[in-house]
Design a protein around this motif. Structure first.
Motif, PDB file in Angstrom:
ATOM      1  N   VAL A  78      21.947  39.568  75.187  1.00  0.00           N
ATOM      2  CA  VAL A  78      23.154  39.165  74.459  1.00  0.00           C
ATOM      3  C   VAL A  78      23.781  40.343  73.715  1.00  0.00           C
ATOM      4  CG1 VAL A  78      24.029  37.679  72.628  1.00  0.00           C
ATOM      5  CG2 VAL A  78      22.337  36.802  74.234  1.00  0.00           C
ATOM      6  N   LEU A  79      22.977  41.211  73.148  1.00  0.00           N
ATOM      7  CA  LEU A  79      23.507  42.318  72.359  1.00  0.00           C
ATOM      8  C   LEU A  79      24.250  43.335  73.209  1.00  0.00           C
ATOM      9  CD1 LEU A  79      20.629  42.955  69.792  1.00  0.00           C
ATOM     10  CD2 LEU A  79      22.717  41.605  69.517  1.00  0.00           C
ATOM     11  N   SER A  80      23.930  43.395  74.495  1.00  0.00           N
ATOM     12  CA  SER A  80      24.643  44.311  75.388  1.00  0.00           C
ATOM     13  C   SER A  80      25.765  43.615  76.153  1.00  0.00           C
ATOM     14  CB  SER A  80      23.666  44.938  76.401  1.00  0.00           C
ATOM     15  OG  SER A  80      22.707  45.731  75.735  1.00  0.00           O
ATOM     16  N   GLY A  81      25.836  42.291  76.036  1.00  0.00           N
ATOM     17  CA  GLY A  81      26.857  41.540  76.742  1.00  0.00           C
ATOM     18  C   GLY A  81      28.155  41.467  75.960  1.00  0.00           C
ATOM     19  N   GLN A  82      29.098  40.735  76.510  1.00  0.00           N
ATOM     20  CA  GLN A  82      30.376  40.532  75.837  1.00  0.00           C
ATOM     21  C   GLN A  82      30.333  39.236  75.028  1.00  0.00           C
ATOM     22  OE1 GLN A  82      34.047  41.275  78.291  1.00  0.00           O
ATOM     23  NE2 GLN A  82      32.586  41.024  79.961  1.00  0.00           N
ATOM     24  N   ARG A  83      30.994  39.243  73.882  1.00  0.00           N
ATOM     25  CA  ARG A  83      31.161  38.001  73.142  1.00  0.00           C
ATOM     26  C   ARG A  83      32.453  38.068  72.339  1.00  0.00           C
ATOM     27  NH1 ARG A  83      27.300  42.084  71.913  1.00  0.00           N
ATOM     28  NH2 ARG A  83      26.673  42.061  69.714  1.00  0.00           N
ATOM     29  N   VAL A  84      33.013  36.895  72.138  1.00  0.00           N
ATOM     30  CA  VAL A  84      34.240  36.798  71.367  1.00  0.00           C
ATOM     31  C   VAL A  84      34.130  35.613  70.422  1.00  0.00           C
ATOM     32  CG1 VAL A  84      35.453  35.424  73.133  1.00  0.00           C
ATOM     33  CG2 VAL A  84      36.765  36.730  71.453  1.00  0.00           C
ATOM     34  N   THR A  85      34.474  35.844  69.162  1.00  0.00           N
ATOM     35  CA  THR A  85      34.483  34.789  68.152  1.00  0.00           C
ATOM     36  C   THR A  85      35.930  34.474  67.807  1.00  0.00           C
ATOM     37  OG1 THR A  85      32.361  35.492  67.224  1.00  0.00           O
ATOM     38  CG2 THR A  85      33.772  34.138  65.830  1.00  0.00           C
ATOM     39  N   LEU A  86      36.316  33.221  67.991  1.00  0.00           N
ATOM     40  CA  LEU A  86      37.671  32.776  67.716  1.00  0.00           C
ATOM     41  C   LEU A  86      37.695  32.017  66.393  1.00  0.00           C
ATOM     42  CD1 LEU A  86      38.495  31.257  71.228  1.00  0.00           C
ATOM     43  CD2 LEU A  86      38.709  33.640  70.503  1.00  0.00           C
ATOM     44  N   LEU A  87      38.718  32.243  65.600  1.00  0.00           N
ATOM     45  CA  LEU A  87      38.914  31.511  64.353  1.00  0.00           C
ATOM     46  C   LEU A  87      40.270  30.812  64.413  1.00  0.00           C
ATOM     47  CD1 LEU A  87      37.760  34.233  61.782  1.00  0.00           C
ATOM     48  CD2 LEU A  87      36.397  32.383  62.766  1.00  0.00           C
ATOM     49  N   GLY A  88      40.282  29.541  64.055  1.00  0.00           N
ATOM     50  CA  GLY A  88      41.531  28.797  64.100  1.00  0.00           C
ATOM     51  C   GLY A  88      41.317  27.345  63.760  1.00  0.00           C
ATOM     52  N   THR A  89      42.211  26.510  64.249  1.00  0.00           N
ATOM     53  CA  THR A  89      42.125  25.070  64.009  1.00  0.00           C
ATOM     54  C   THR A  89      42.175  24.329  65.339  1.00  0.00           C
ATOM     55  OG1 THR A  89      44.524  24.930  63.723  1.00  0.00           O
ATOM     56  CG2 THR A  89      43.195  25.195  61.736  1.00  0.00           C
TER      57      THR A  89
END
Length: 220
Positions: A78-89
């Motif tokens: 996981v640490l070498s992979g891609q990730r995206v955190t979205l913030l919204g409603t």
């Protein structure tokens, strides 16, 4: 900030499952994470299908602000992979034929939940996102920066899918789930993949050309 062009956008089309973090009602204010499938909408934002009885649904009714995490780590690192955190409603939307049709292309097993009658669709309105694609490839983007181009309409996408289906018969097991100006979401023998276009396609003619290229590459 050093984010590869459109990397978070493509990631949202690659991942099939995400983590939804809502605000718990009891004990009040604590983050309440849950894992669930999602489909990218025409503007690439997560569309989720949730039970009216689920805790996270009750939380969203009380406070629609949420975080959503999508990860692509095919080798398990996981640490070498891609990730995206979205913030919204999140906003509840009607189960229109267009929403249902598109979601079921990505998650056909969800049809059994729709039959029950107590499941509803919610779509995320994006405020900000943080993408991490490895060492030195990370940063924040505003919600509007994810894709500044106008999205395809449902009818445009359906016409492209019908064209693809008619002309891809010679490619065994290849199915087009969705298409946008930057790429195509595919399924072959049960496995999801993303075909990335070489650049943004601004009209129907260039989209047809990109899909023809996609079919040729999968036929080889």
């Amino acid at each position: 900030m050093n984010i590869p062009a459109h990397a978070p956008l493509h990631l949202l089309h690659t991942a099939a499952v995400g983590t939804l973090a809502t605000h718990a009602r009891q004990p009040e204010g604590f983050p309440y994470p849950s894992v669930l499938p999602f489909a990218p909408g025409l503007q690439h934002r997560p569309t989720i299908l949730v039970s009216r009885l689920a805790e996270h649904t009750h939380n969203l009714h009380a406070d629609p602000r949420a975080g959503f995490l999508a990860v692509d780590a095919p080798d398990g690192d996981v640490l070498s992979g891609q990730r995206v955190t979205l913030l919204g409603t999140f906003e509840a939307v009607d189960s229109s034929p267009e929403i249902v049709q598109r979601y079921l292309r990505y998650h056909p097993d969800a049809e059994r939940y729709l039959v029950l009658g107590d499941f509803t669709f919610w779509v995320m309105r994006l405020e900000r996102l943080r993408y991490i694609g490895g060492f030195g490839a990370m940063g924040w983007l505003g919600g509007a920066e994810l894709d500044p181009l106008p999205p395809l309409a449902f009818d445009e996408e359906n016409a492209l899918i019908e064209h693809f289906t008619r002309h891809a018969g010679h490619v065994d097991g290849l199915e087009l789930l969705g298409v946008d100006r930057y790429g195509a979401d595919l399924k072959r023998d049960g496995a999801r993949s993303r075909f990335v276009f070489d650049d943004a396609k601004l009209n129907t003619e260039s989209l047809h050309g990109a899909l023809e290229d996609c079919m040729q590459r999968y036929a080889n």
